[in-house]
Write a protein that holds these residues in place. Structure first.
Motif, PDB file in Angstrom:
ATOM      1  N   GLY A 162       0.825  -1.200   0.000  1.00  0.00           N
ATOM      2  CA  GLY A 162       0.000   0.000   0.000  1.00  0.00           C
ATOM      3  C   GLY A 162       0.859   1.250   0.000  1.00  0.00           C
ATOM      4  O   GLY A 162       2.085   1.202   0.065  1.00  0.00           O
ATOM      5  N   GLY A 163       0.202   2.379  -0.082  1.00  0.00           N
ATOM      6  CA  GLY A 163       0.912   3.650  -0.091  1.00  0.00           C
ATOM      7  C   GLY A 163       0.128   4.684  -0.861  1.00  0.00           C
ATOM      8  O   GLY A 163      -1.090   4.587  -0.994  1.00  0.00           O
ATOM      9  N   TRP A 164       0.856   5.621  -1.404  1.00  0.00           N
ATOM     10  CA  TRP A 164       0.227   6.704  -2.151  1.00  0.00           C
ATOM     11  C   TRP A 164       0.402   6.470  -3.648  1.00  0.00           C
ATOM     12  O   TRP A 164       1.463   6.012  -4.096  1.00  0.00           O
ATOM     13  N   GLY A 223      -2.687   5.993 -11.587  1.00  0.00           N
ATOM     14  CA  GLY A 223      -1.543   5.145 -11.308  1.00  0.00           C
ATOM     15  C   GLY A 223      -1.922   3.733 -10.900  1.00  0.00           C
ATOM     16  O   GLY A 223      -3.104   3.361 -10.939  1.00  0.00           O
ATOM     17  N   SER A 224      -0.908   2.980 -10.490  1.00  0.00           N
ATOM     18  CA  SER A 224      -1.097   1.578 -10.135  1.00  0.00           C
ATOM     19  C   SER A 224      -0.396   1.243  -8.836  1.00  0.00           C
ATOM     20  O   SER A 224       0.607   1.873  -8.476  1.00  0.00           O
ATOM     21  N   LEU A 225      -0.935   0.275  -8.161  1.00  0.00           N
ATOM     22  CA  LEU A 225      -0.301  -0.321  -6.997  1.00  0.00           C
ATOM     23  C   LEU A 225      -0.551  -1.819  -7.041  1.00  0.00           C
ATOM     24  O   LEU A 225      -1.573  -2.266  -7.557  1.00  0.00           O
ATOM     25  N   GLN A 243      -3.632  -6.530  -7.995  1.00  0.00           N
ATOM     26  CA  GLN A 243      -3.101  -5.520  -8.903  1.00  0.00           C
ATOM     27  C   GLN A 243      -4.174  -4.476  -9.126  1.00  0.00           C
ATOM     28  O   GLN A 243      -5.290  -4.808  -9.530  1.00  0.00           O
ATOM     29  N   MET A 244      -3.856  -3.232  -8.848  1.00  0.00           N
ATOM     30  CA  MET A 244      -4.816  -2.143  -8.969  1.00  0.00           C
ATOM     31  C   MET A 244      -4.299  -1.131  -9.981  1.00  0.00           C
ATOM     32  O   MET A 244      -3.246  -0.529  -9.766  1.00  0.00           O
ATOM     33  N   ASP A 245      -5.022  -0.958 -11.052  1.00  0.00           N
ATOM     34  CA  ASP A 245      -4.639  -0.036 -12.119  1.00  0.00           C
ATOM     35  C   ASP A 245      -5.665   1.073 -12.272  1.00  0.00           C
ATOM     36  O   ASP A 245      -6.804   0.960 -11.814  1.00  0.00           O
ATOM     37  N   ASN A 246      -5.244   2.134 -12.935  1.00  0.00           N
ATOM     38  CA  ASN A 246      -6.134   3.268 -13.202  1.00  0.00           C
ATOM     39  C   ASN A 246      -6.851   3.712 -11.921  1.00  0.00           C
ATOM     40  O   ASN A 246      -8.070   3.865 -11.901  1.00  0.00           O
TER      41      ASN A 246
END
Length: 125
Positions: free
Chosen positions: A8-10, A15-17, A82-85
């Motif tokens: 996690g984070g900013w 963006g993606s995390l 995976q988290m995009d957009n």
């Protein structure tokens, strides 16, 4: 089984995390895995879930379908999100959870027995 989330984070809007959930104590392959998120004052909601083998996934929240992808590597005892957009509405504490294998992929928090401590995701421009 103990679960520990990381990643996690900013992130900037768009963006993606990639979140990781590492299990210890028991083989993660014994469980279905769900990723949930929660913001202050709201109930914990499932964003993605995956069956024990990784052969089936479920995205109950239409707001993340097509942007988030759940996966797992049982050999590494790890699940991923995976988290995009990303957008600001994705800001929340994200939790991974493990639950008993069932004939369906559960998306209710009550169906999951083990939880990680959560990791904060913040999305802003």
């Amino acid at each position: 089984v103990q679960l520990v989330e990381s990643g996690g984070g900013w992130a900037q809007v768009g963006g993606s995390l990639r979140l990781s959930c590492v299990a210890s104590g028991r083989a993660l392959s014994r469980y279905s895995v769900g990723w949930f998120r929660q913001t202050s004052g709201k109930e914990r909601e499932c964003v993605a879930a995956i069956n024990w083998s990784g052969g089936a996934t479920h995205y109950p929240n239409s707001a993340v379908a097509g942007r988030f992808a759940i996966s797992r590597d049982n050999a590494k005892n790890t699940a991923y999100l995976q988290m995009d957009n990303l957008n600001p509405e994705d800001t929340a504490v994200y939790y991974c959870a493990a639950g008993a294998v069932r004939s369906f992929i559960a998306d209710s928090p009550s169906e999951y027995d083990y939880w990680g401590q959560g990791t904060q995701v913040t999305v802003s421009s």
